[in-house]
Scaffold this motif. Sequence first.
Motif, short mmCIF file in Angstrom:
data_model
loop_
_atom_site.label_atom_id
_atom_site.label_comp_id
_atom_site.label_asym_id
_atom_site.label_seq_id
_atom_site.Cartn_x
_atom_site.Cartn_y
_atom_site.Cartn_z
N ARG A 72 -8.39 3.06 -3.83
CA ARG A 72 -8.99 1.76 -4.16
C ARG A 72 -7.94 0.69 -4.42
N LEU A 73 -6.89 1.01 -5.18
CA LEU A 73 -5.87 0.01 -5.45
C LEU A 73 -5.17 -0.41 -4.17
N ALA A 74 -4.82 0.56 -3.34
CA ALA A 74 -4.14 0.24 -2.08
C ALA A 74 -5.01 -0.66 -1.21
N LEU A 75 -6.30 -0.33 -1.11
CA LEU A 75 -7.20 -1.14 -0.29
C LEU A 75 -7.42 -2.52 -0.90
N ASN A 76 -7.64 -2.57 -2.21
CA ASN A 76 -7.86 -3.87 -2.86
C ASN A 76 -6.71 -4.84 -2.57
N LEU A 77 -5.49 -4.33 -2.71
CA LEU A 77 -4.33 -5.19 -2.50
C LEU A 77 -4.20 -5.60 -1.03
N MET A 78 -4.35 -4.65 -0.12
CA MET A 78 -4.25 -4.99 1.31
C MET A 78 -5.35 -5.94 1.75
N GLN A 79 -6.56 -5.73 1.26
CA GLN A 79 -7.68 -6.59 1.65
C GLN A 79 -7.43 -8.03 1.20
N ARG A 80 -6.99 -8.20 -0.05
CA ARG A 80 -6.75 -9.54 -0.57
C ARG A 80 -5.56 -10.21 0.13
N LEU A 81 -4.48 -9.48 0.28
CA LEU A 81 -3.29 -10.07 0.91
C LEU A 81 -3.55 -10.38 2.38
N SER A 82 -4.27 -9.52 3.06
CA SER A 82 -4.60 -9.78 4.46
C SER A 82 -5.54 -10.97 4.59
N ALA B 281 0.83 -1.20 0.00
CA ALA B 281 0.00 0.00 0.00
C ALA B 281 0.87 1.25 0.00
N LYS B 282 1.94 1.20 0.77
CA LYS B 282 2.86 2.34 0.80
C LYS B 282 3.44 2.61 -0.59
N LEU B 283 3.79 1.54 -1.31
CA LEU B 283 4.32 1.69 -2.66
C LEU B 283 3.27 2.27 -3.61
N VAL B 284 2.01 1.85 -3.45
CA VAL B 284 0.94 2.37 -4.29
C VAL B 284 0.86 3.89 -4.15
N PHE B 285 0.79 4.36 -2.91
CA PHE B 285 0.69 5.80 -2.69
C PHE B 285 1.94 6.54 -3.16
N ASP B 286 3.09 5.88 -3.03
CA ASP B 286 4.34 6.50 -3.48
C ASP B 286 4.37 6.63 -5.01
N VAL B 287 3.83 5.63 -5.71
CA VAL B 287 3.78 5.69 -7.17
C VAL B 287 2.78 6.76 -7.61
N ALA C 101 -2.74 2.33 9.34
CA ALA C 101 -1.85 3.30 8.68
C ALA C 101 -2.53 4.65 8.59
N VAL C 102 -1.71 5.69 8.50
CA VAL C 102 -2.19 7.05 8.28
C VAL C 102 -1.40 7.62 7.10
N VAL C 103 -2.12 8.24 6.17
CA VAL C 103 -1.46 8.83 5.00
C VAL C 103 -1.85 10.30 4.91
N GLU C 104 -0.86 11.17 4.71
CA GLU C 104 -1.12 12.61 4.64
C GLU C 104 -0.59 13.19 3.34
N GLY C 105 -1.33 14.18 2.82
CA GLY C 105 -0.88 14.86 1.62
C GLY C 105 -2.02 15.28 0.74
N SER C 106 -1.76 15.40 -0.55
CA SER C 106 -2.75 15.84 -1.52
C SER C 106 -4.01 14.98 -1.47
N VAL D 135 2.87 11.25 2.62
CA VAL D 135 3.57 10.71 3.78
C VAL D 135 2.76 9.55 4.34
N PHE D 136 3.34 8.35 4.28
CA PHE D 136 2.66 7.13 4.73
C PHE D 136 3.27 6.68 6.05
N GLU D 137 2.45 6.55 7.07
CA GLU D 137 2.92 6.11 8.39
C GLU D 137 2.20 4.82 8.78
N ALA D 138 2.94 3.71 8.79
CA ALA D 138 2.35 2.43 9.19
C ALA D 138 2.19 2.39 10.71
#
Length: 295
Positions: free
Chosen positions: A105-115, A61-67, A91-96, A73-76
């Motif tokens: 959606r992509l970050a959540l989709n991936l985390m939901q499936r992997l979790s 998820a951190k990589l998704v937001f970074d891309v 996690a908390v994410v700050e910024g635009s 700013v991603f804080e796990a």
Amino acid sequence: MFEWTKGGAYDEALRQKIRGWLDEDIGSGDITTETTIPAGAVSRAVIHVKESGMIAGIPVAKLVFDVVDSSLVFEAKVQDGDRVEKGTVIAVVEGSTHSLLTGERLALNLMQRLSGIATKTDQFVQALKGLPTRLVDTRKTTPGHRMLEKYAVRVGGGANHRFGLYDAVMIKDNHIKGAGGIRAAVAASRAQIPHTMKIEVEVESLEQMEEALASGADIIMFDNMPQPLMKEAVQRVKSAAPHVMLEASGGVSLDTIHSIAETGVDVISVGQLTYSFAALDISLDLNAPKGGAVK
């Protein structure tokens, strides 16, 4: 805690996949966000779980937001492999605000499936507690997601079987038919593969097991074999060739895995770890402008 395996090539391969997945979702632009949210808006997003389970995919998820936007700013708040309860902020994410909503959606989709995969794997691992048998996955993964789904299995405490058709020889029923028998299949493969590569043979009967043993197979897999028959097969192999690794596969459930392990097999492969799991319910909420309090 499960440590994310970092590495330039690995991370770049995942970034390339993420770019493709974002292109699929965003297309020419996030029209809803672009037409409803002021361009310069900045927010704080809180990611939390809505049910108990094991977390996997925080670094993803951190990589998704970074891309999406490297200025985010991603804080796990937790790490992969942590068991969490309903309501836990992971996690908390700050910024635009635009970037947050575009990557959500992509970050959540991936985390939901992997979790979900990690949670299910953990359940199977717990069912094997006290026994030396190893739990492994299969190639029954989502196309394009194998790297991540097998990672989630490791997070859950399982191990990986072969990654693809290229890294191990597994002679199954159709290979046996096509080659003209187990002996012929093993001999043909042995003559062509590197000496460092192992050969696994799938068997369904004691007769096939004896043939696989006589052919010099390194690993014998008992496919959908009734447990009493499997126990006899294990005893025969352990007596004749204790160096041969034994695997059980097919029809394995949380209710049966412990008794299957008690037959004495070394490994149990479970396809449903990566093809029949419930995604963990995870949500992202725009909590407040930057600097606001977490709910």
